[in-house]
Design an enzyme around this catalytic site. Structure first.
Site, PDB file in Angstrom:
ATOM      1  N   PHE A 113       0.856  -1.181   0.000  1.00 16.94           N
ATOM      2  CA  PHE A 113       0.000   0.000   0.000  1.00 16.94           C
ATOM      3  C   PHE A 113       0.897   1.238   0.000  1.00 16.94           C
ATOM      4  CE2 PHE A 113      -2.929   3.072   1.951  1.00 16.94           C
ATOM      5  CZ  PHE A 113      -4.083   2.826   1.231  1.00 16.94           C
ATOM      6  N   ASP A 187       2.329  -5.724   7.911  1.00 19.10           N
ATOM      7  CA  ASP A 187       1.154  -4.880   7.953  1.00 19.10           C
ATOM      8  C   ASP A 187      -0.051  -5.803   7.793  1.00 19.10           C
ATOM      9  OD1 ASP A 187      -0.980  -3.186   7.427  1.00 19.10           O
ATOM     10  OD2 ASP A 187       0.322  -1.660   6.560  1.00 19.10           O
ATOM     11  N   TYR A 212     -10.365  -0.125  11.367  1.00 15.71           N
ATOM     12  CA  TYR A 212     -11.610   0.343  10.740  1.00 15.71           C
ATOM     13  C   TYR A 212     -12.010  -0.502   9.536  1.00 15.71           C
ATOM     14  CZ  TYR A 212      -8.037   2.790   7.993  1.00 15.71           C
ATOM     15  OH  TYR A 212      -6.916   3.090   7.247  1.00 15.71           O
ATOM     16  N   LYS A 213     -11.165  -1.457   9.127  1.00 13.71           N
ATOM     17  CA  LYS A 213     -11.522  -2.315   7.990  1.00 13.71           C
ATOM     18  C   LYS A 213     -12.298  -3.522   8.526  1.00 13.71           C
ATOM     19  CE  LYS A 213      -7.817  -0.466   5.143  1.00 13.71           C
ATOM     20  NZ  LYS A 213      -6.383  -0.462   4.894  1.00 13.71           N
ATOM     21  N   ARG A 359     -12.997  -4.350  -6.576  1.00 19.24           N
ATOM     22  CA  ARG A 359     -12.740  -5.116  -5.345  1.00 19.24           C
ATOM     23  C   ARG A 359     -14.045  -5.427  -4.609  1.00 19.24           C
ATOM     24  NH1 ARG A 359      -8.533  -2.476  -1.275  1.00 19.24           N
ATOM     25  NH2 ARG A 359     -10.243  -0.989  -1.059  1.00 19.24           N
TER      26      ARG A 359
HETATM   27  C1  LIG Z   1      -5.710   0.859   4.717  1.00 25.13           C
HETATM   28  C2  LIG Z   1      -4.235   0.771   4.769  1.00 25.13           C
HETATM   29  C3  LIG Z   1      -3.460   1.807   5.318  1.00 25.13           C
HETATM   30  C4  LIG Z   1      -4.092   3.077   5.788  1.00 25.13           C
HETATM   31  O1  LIG Z   1      -3.284   3.814   6.663  1.00 25.13           O
HETATM   32  P1  LIG Z   1      -3.943   4.943   7.562  1.00 25.13           P
HETATM   33  O2  LIG Z   1      -2.798   5.623   8.208  1.00 25.13           O
HETATM   34  O3  LIG Z   1      -4.867   4.272   8.516  1.00 25.13           O
HETATM   35  O4  LIG Z   1      -4.715   5.858   6.671  1.00 25.13           O
HETATM   36  C5  LIG Z   1      -2.097   1.611   5.394  1.00 25.13           C
HETATM   37  N1  LIG Z   1      -1.510   0.475   4.929  1.00 25.13           N
HETATM   38  C6  LIG Z   1      -2.234  -0.519   4.390  1.00 25.13           C
HETATM   39  C7  LIG Z   1      -1.560  -1.752   3.912  1.00 25.13           C
HETATM   40  C8  LIG Z   1      -3.609  -0.389   4.268  1.00 25.13           C
HETATM   41  O5  LIG Z   1      -4.324  -1.362   3.699  1.00 25.13           O
END
Ligand SMILES: *Cc1c(COP(=O)(O)O)cnc(C)c1O
Length: 400
Positions: A113, A187, A212-213, A359
């Site tokens: 990400f 992660d 939050y996911k 998705r």
């Molecule tokens: C959703 C997601 C994030 C989001 O980071 P935030 O700091 O919470 O906005 C980061 N890394 C991955 C792999 C994600 O899927």
């Protein structure tokens, strides 16, 4: 066993909506409303500053960390919540690099990400010690580990690819990285609450993730960080905030890290968001993670079979083998953005990731087989009749 018909009643979803986007933002647990109202009224409203002690606000980051710990295989006292996932990535990476001062390479992959890679770039720039970030294709990571060898400081990966849903072999990659003396950061953004994870069993050094996911903690819910117990008292926090201090209320002018995982705390915790997360975790307390995984695989397989047999223009982007997937299914389609907008307009909510990925997240707590069948039926109608090809479905919004 988990009764997934019963868990469906614990979420608030609009009538007529099939919500296949819980991999991006989980829906609201019904109990979150009362919990937040009680926190506002009885705690903030009545207790004011005494809430930090009386309502246990100050201890919440550890208590919530322990509850998440059960879902990711982390023993009590090794996980803490706070800040955002981007911040937790930075903290973990800064600490890991400091533990490997003679090595220069951070290895990730091209499917990570972007924020994880951006945070690494910023850290490398401010450290100014010639670190390099390498991002080979996900399937080439194992070969890269041995190629880099003893210059590899940190392997930093997201277990499940946010676009394709492809899942890395966590235990094997940890073994390979440890063999060359590197540290590993995982992660778990698309793993925690998606399937059973065992960070301690796999011997991860650090793990981070958001709530939050799949965990349904609400927009802006705090992230979590796990540090292996053998490292927790060695790591030097780069973000040395007062709540990670050994004695925050001594107001000592010098920083002295707190015991173990406490040192990964930074500043004041988000009390209202933690109330919502606490309500969400009440649901997780009843969930058997193996049963969740079994059901998630069933939902994904049914969706793949349904779409492949009715939508010849869509190409599966997710690995076909269930063991190599998380809990989402992605299809490629040149006009995927417009097709997703057409789906959303008909009450089936997924999302789109550039350049061409549609998705769909499958979350057994509130998605059943009937939802899968409905989504397939509506999607095949949209595809067969080119219903996506309308001007209003081509206009891009800020958040896709
Ligand atoms: C959703 C997601 C994030 C989001 O980071 P935030 O700091 O919470 O906005 C980061 N890394 C991955 C792999 C994600 O899927």
């Amino acid at each position: 066993m988990t009764d997934f018909n019963a868990t469906q009643t614990l979420f608030s979803l609009p009538d007529g909506m099939t919500y296949l986007d819980g991999n991006s933002l989980g829906p609201m647990p019904v109990a979150a409303q009362d919990r937040m109202a009680a926190c506002l009224q009885n705690e903030w409203g009545e207790m004011l500053i005494t809430g930090w002690n009386k309502a246990g606000w100050m201890r919440q980051p550890r208590a919530l960390g322990d509850r998440i710990g059960r879902l990711i295989g982390a023993p009590a006292g090794t996980t803490v919540v706070g800040d955002t996932l981007s911040i937790k990535v930075y903290q973990a990476l800064a600490s890991a690099l400091e533990l490997r001062p003679d090595r220069r390479v951070i290895l990730s992959d091209s499917g990570n990400f972007p924020t994880d890679l951006y945070m690494a770039e910023g850290l490398v720039r401010s450290l100014d010690q010639d670190h390099r970030i390498e991002t080979p294709a996900p399937e080439d990571v194992t070969a890269q580990i041995s190629a880099i060898g003893d210059d590899l400081a940190v392997l930093m990966l997201t277990e499940v690819d946010y676009r394709t849903g492809r899942r890395h072999d966590m235990p094997a990659l940890i073994r390979a990285a440890h063999e060359v003396g590197a540290l590993v950061i995982w992660d778990l953004a698309h793993s925690a609450g998606a399937f059973p994870v065992d960070v301690a069993g796999a011997d991860a050094d650090f793990a981070v993730g958001c709530t939050y996911k799949y965990l349904n903690g609400g927009p802006g819910a705090p992230a979590f960080i796990y540090v292996a117990p053998r490292l927790a008292s060695q790591v030097q926090p780069a973000l040395s905030g007062w709540l990670g201090h050994d004695a925050p209320f001594a107001f000592d002018p010098d920083y002295r890290p707190g015991p173990g995982i406490d040192r990964m705390r930074v500043g004041t915790p988000p009390v209202l968001q933690m109330a919502a997360l606490d309500a969400a975790l009440d649901i997780w307390d009843q969930v058997d993670m193996d049963a969740l995984r079994t059901r998630s695989v069933e939902l994904c397989e049914r969706f793949i079979a349904g779409v492949e047999s009715t939508c010849p223009d869509l190409t599966l982007a997710t690995p076909r083998a269930a063991a190599m997937r998380g809990s989402q299914v992605s299809f490629r389609f040149e006009h995927g953005y417009a097709a997703m907008q057409a789906l959303i307009a008909r009450g089936v909510v997924g999302d789109f990731r550039a350049p061409d990925i549609m998705r769909f997240g499958f979350t057994p707590l509130y998605i059943g087989m009937n939802d899968v069948d409905r989504a397939v039926k509506i999607l095949s109608d949209i595809m067969a009749n080119r219903l996506w090809d309308q001007p209003e479905y081509h206009a891009r919004a800020d958040v896709t």
